[in-house]
Design a protein around this motif. Structure first.
Motif, PDB file in Angstrom:
ATOM      1  N   LYS A  21     -35.814  -6.334   0.454  1.00  0.00           N
ATOM      2  CA  LYS A  21     -34.388  -6.316   0.779  1.00  0.00           C
ATOM      3  C   LYS A  21     -34.074  -5.508   2.030  1.00  0.00           C
ATOM      4  CE  LYS A  21     -33.208  -6.830  -4.020  1.00  0.00           C
ATOM      5  NZ  LYS A  21     -33.194  -6.088  -5.248  1.00  0.00           N
ATOM      6  N   MET A  22     -34.967  -4.599   2.407  1.00  0.00           N
ATOM      7  CA  MET A  22     -34.680  -3.684   3.519  1.00  0.00           C
ATOM      8  C   MET A  22     -35.358  -4.077   4.832  1.00  0.00           C
ATOM      9  SD  MET A  22     -32.449  -1.595   2.416  1.00  0.00           S
ATOM     10  CE  MET A  22     -32.409  -0.371   3.704  1.00  0.00           C
ATOM     11  N   GLY A  23     -35.885  -5.281   4.929  1.00  0.00           N
ATOM     12  CA  GLY A  23     -36.430  -5.726   6.206  1.00  0.00           C
ATOM     13  C   GLY A  23     -37.930  -5.524   6.362  1.00  0.00           C
ATOM     14  N   GLY A  24     -38.648  -5.534   5.269  1.00  0.00           N
ATOM     15  CA  GLY A  24     -40.105  -5.436   5.345  1.00  0.00           C
ATOM     16  C   GLY A  24     -40.582  -4.025   5.624  1.00  0.00           C
ATOM     17  N   PRO A  30     -43.506 -10.503  -6.034  1.00  0.00           N
ATOM     18  CA  PRO A  30     -44.880 -10.957  -6.225  1.00  0.00           C
ATOM     19  C   PRO A  30     -45.771 -10.645  -5.017  1.00  0.00           C
ATOM     20  CG  PRO A  30     -43.385 -12.826  -6.024  1.00  0.00           C
ATOM     21  CD  PRO A  30     -42.549 -11.597  -5.994  1.00  0.00           C
ATOM     22  N   THR A  31     -46.931 -11.106  -5.045  1.00  0.00           N
ATOM     23  CA  THR A  31     -48.088 -10.768  -4.226  1.00  0.00           C
ATOM     24  C   THR A  31     -47.818 -10.219  -2.828  1.00  0.00           C
ATOM     25  OG1 THR A  31     -49.215 -12.515  -5.454  1.00  0.00           O
ATOM     26  CG2 THR A  31     -50.338 -11.653  -3.522  1.00  0.00           C
ATOM     27  N   ILE A  32     -47.130 -10.943  -1.974  1.00  0.00           N
ATOM     28  CA  ILE A  32     -46.959 -10.511  -0.581  1.00  0.00           C
ATOM     29  C   ILE A  32     -46.114  -9.246  -0.514  1.00  0.00           C
ATOM     30  CG2 ILE A  32     -46.037 -11.136   1.684  1.00  0.00           C
ATOM     31  CD1 ILE A  32     -46.781 -14.066   0.978  1.00  0.00           C
ATOM     32  N   GLY A  33     -44.975  -9.221  -1.181  1.00  0.00           N
ATOM     33  CA  GLY A  33     -44.133  -8.026  -1.186  1.00  0.00           C
ATOM     34  C   GLY A  33     -44.842  -6.845  -1.822  1.00  0.00           C
ATOM     35  N   HIS A  34     -45.579  -7.115  -2.884  1.00  0.00           N
ATOM     36  CA  HIS A  34     -46.315  -6.050  -3.568  1.00  0.00           C
ATOM     37  C   HIS A  34     -47.373  -5.440  -2.654  1.00  0.00           C
ATOM     38  CE1 HIS A  34     -47.615  -3.795  -7.027  1.00  0.00           C
ATOM     39  NE2 HIS A  34     -48.827  -4.312  -6.991  1.00  0.00           N
ATOM     40  N   MET A  35     -48.117  -6.292  -1.953  1.00  0.00           N
ATOM     41  CA  MET A  35     -49.159  -5.787  -1.049  1.00  0.00           C
ATOM     42  C   MET A  35     -48.535  -4.999   0.107  1.00  0.00           C
ATOM     43  SD  MET A  35     -52.428  -5.539  -0.609  1.00  0.00           S
ATOM     44  CE  MET A  35     -53.366  -6.874  -1.337  1.00  0.00           C
ATOM     45  N   ALA A  36     -47.427  -5.486   0.648  1.00  0.00           N
ATOM     46  CA  ALA A  36     -46.750  -4.753   1.725  1.00  0.00           C
ATOM     47  C   ALA A  36     -46.303  -3.381   1.234  1.00  0.00           C
ATOM     48  CB  ALA A  36     -45.553  -5.561   2.235  1.00  0.00           C
ATOM     49  N   ASN A  37     -45.751  -3.329   0.040  1.00  0.00           N
ATOM     50  CA  ASN A  37     -45.307  -2.066  -0.539  1.00  0.00           C
ATOM     51  C   ASN A  37     -46.483  -1.104  -0.740  1.00  0.00           C
ATOM     52  OD1 ASN A  37     -42.890  -0.695  -1.629  1.00  0.00           O
ATOM     53  ND2 ASN A  37     -44.136  -0.614  -3.466  1.00  0.00           N
ATOM     54  N   HIS A  69     -49.287  -1.001   0.961  1.00  0.00           N
ATOM     55  CA  HIS A  69     -49.705  -0.506   2.281  1.00  0.00           C
ATOM     56  C   HIS A  69     -48.769   0.596   2.765  1.00  0.00           C
ATOM     57  CE1 HIS A  69     -53.113  -2.907   3.693  1.00  0.00           C
ATOM     58  NE2 HIS A  69     -52.607  -3.902   2.986  1.00  0.00           N
ATOM     59  N   LEU A  70     -47.464   0.389   2.603  1.00  0.00           N
ATOM     60  CA  LEU A  70     -46.511   1.407   3.036  1.00  0.00           C
ATOM     61  C   LEU A  70     -46.691   2.691   2.235  1.00  0.00           C
ATOM     62  CD1 LEU A  70     -43.258   1.451   4.499  1.00  0.00           C
ATOM     63  CD2 LEU A  70     -43.285   2.519   2.240  1.00  0.00           C
ATOM     64  N   ALA A  71     -46.792   2.565   0.920  1.00  0.00           N
ATOM     65  CA  ALA A  71     -46.952   3.757   0.084  1.00  0.00           C
ATOM     66  C   ALA A  71     -48.225   4.511   0.441  1.00  0.00           C
ATOM     67  CB  ALA A  71     -46.952   3.365  -1.383  1.00  0.00           C
ATOM     68  N   ALA A  72     -49.289   3.784   0.752  1.00  0.00           N
ATOM     69  CA  ALA A  72     -50.557   4.429   1.108  1.00  0.00           C
ATOM     70  C   ALA A  72     -50.456   5.194   2.420  1.00  0.00           C
ATOM     71  CB  ALA A  72     -51.668   3.384   1.200  1.00  0.00           C
ATOM     72  N   SER A  73     -49.507   4.819   3.265  1.00  0.00           N
ATOM     73  CA  SER A  73     -49.366   5.484   4.566  1.00  0.00           C
ATOM     74  C   SER A  73     -48.537   6.766   4.491  1.00  0.00           C
ATOM     75  CB  SER A  73     -48.737   4.528   5.583  1.00  0.00           C
ATOM     76  OG  SER A  73     -47.350   4.353   5.314  1.00  0.00           O
ATOM     77  N   GLN A  74     -47.931   7.026   3.343  1.00  0.00           N
ATOM     78  CA  GLN A  74     -47.039   8.176   3.215  1.00  0.00           C
ATOM     79  C   GLN A  74     -47.776   9.390   2.666  1.00  0.00           C
ATOM     80  OE1 GLN A  74     -43.843   7.894   4.490  1.00  0.00           O
ATOM     81  NE2 GLN A  74     -44.902   6.035   5.123  1.00  0.00           N
ATOM     82  N   ALA A  75     -47.954  10.393   3.500  1.00  0.00           N
ATOM     83  CA  ALA A  75     -48.672  11.604   3.092  1.00  0.00           C
ATOM     84  C   ALA A  75     -47.909  12.384   2.028  1.00  0.00           C
ATOM     85  CB  ALA A  75     -48.921  12.491   4.305  1.00  0.00           C
ATOM     86  N   HIS A  76     -46.604  12.213   1.962  1.00  0.00           N
ATOM     87  CA  HIS A  76     -45.782  13.003   1.047  1.00  0.00           C
ATOM     88  C   HIS A  76     -45.284  12.204  -0.151  1.00  0.00           C
ATOM     89  CE1 HIS A  76     -42.892  10.759   3.259  1.00  0.00           C
ATOM     90  NE2 HIS A  76     -43.156  11.406   4.347  1.00  0.00           N
ATOM     91  N   ALA A  77     -45.885  11.062  -0.431  1.00  0.00           N
ATOM     92  CA  ALA A  77     -45.468  10.275  -1.592  1.00  0.00           C
ATOM     93  C   ALA A  77     -45.795  11.051  -2.867  1.00  0.00           C
ATOM     94  CB  ALA A  77     -46.155   8.920  -1.593  1.00  0.00           C
TER      95      ALA A  77
END
Length: 139
Positions: free
Chosen positions: A41-44, A69-76, A78-86
């Motif tokens: 919803k927020m632009g990828g 599903p799959t594509i959105g989940h994988m994108a999410n 990748h983003l979460a993995a890039s966040q040092a402070h998650a």
């Protein structure tokens, strides 16, 4: 939501249905301390990275909302993995045999962890034969 967040002594999260950065900023300004925008919803990835920057700038926690599903989940993932402070885990999007079948390597957890593919983009590989079975002719 801001009033609810200010009156409770527990963390209130909101933002799963927010579609704009300004809407997310309004939630934070109102007192919501955990925002959960959805990558679809927020632009990828780019849009959600802007949300991360906004949350960080205002001391709010960002925990991506993910039910796609799959594509959105994988994108999410990748983003979460890039966040040092998650600080919170990613939501598990239950595998859908209907959707997962069109990918050679859909996201699957092993011992509670997702291992991200190293290929370009999101790393998903399309199973062309399975995709062809699902094509609908346009007439």
């Amino acid at each position: 939501m801001g009033e609810v967040a200010q009156r409770l002594d527990i963390t209130v999260s909101a933002g799963e249905q927010t579609y704009t950065l300004a809407g997310l900023a309004d939630l934070i300004a109102a007192g919501v301390r955990m925002v959960q925008p959805d990558i679809v919803k927020m632009g990828g990835i780019t849009g959600l990275m802007r949300c991360v920057a906004l949350a960080n700038a205002h001391g709010a926690e960002l925990v991506p909302h993910q039910t796609q599903p799959t594509i959105g989940h994988m994108a999410n993932l990748h983003l979460a993995a890039s966040q040092a402070h998650a600080t919170k885990p990613c939501e598990l999007n239950d595998p859908s045999p209907r959707v997962h079948a069109v990918f050679e390597n859909p996201p699957r957890h092993v011992d509670g962890l997702f291992h991200l593919p190293q290929a370009p983009g999101l790393g998903l590989q399309v199973n062309e034969a399975e995709l062809a079975k699902r094509r609908v002719p346009i007439a």
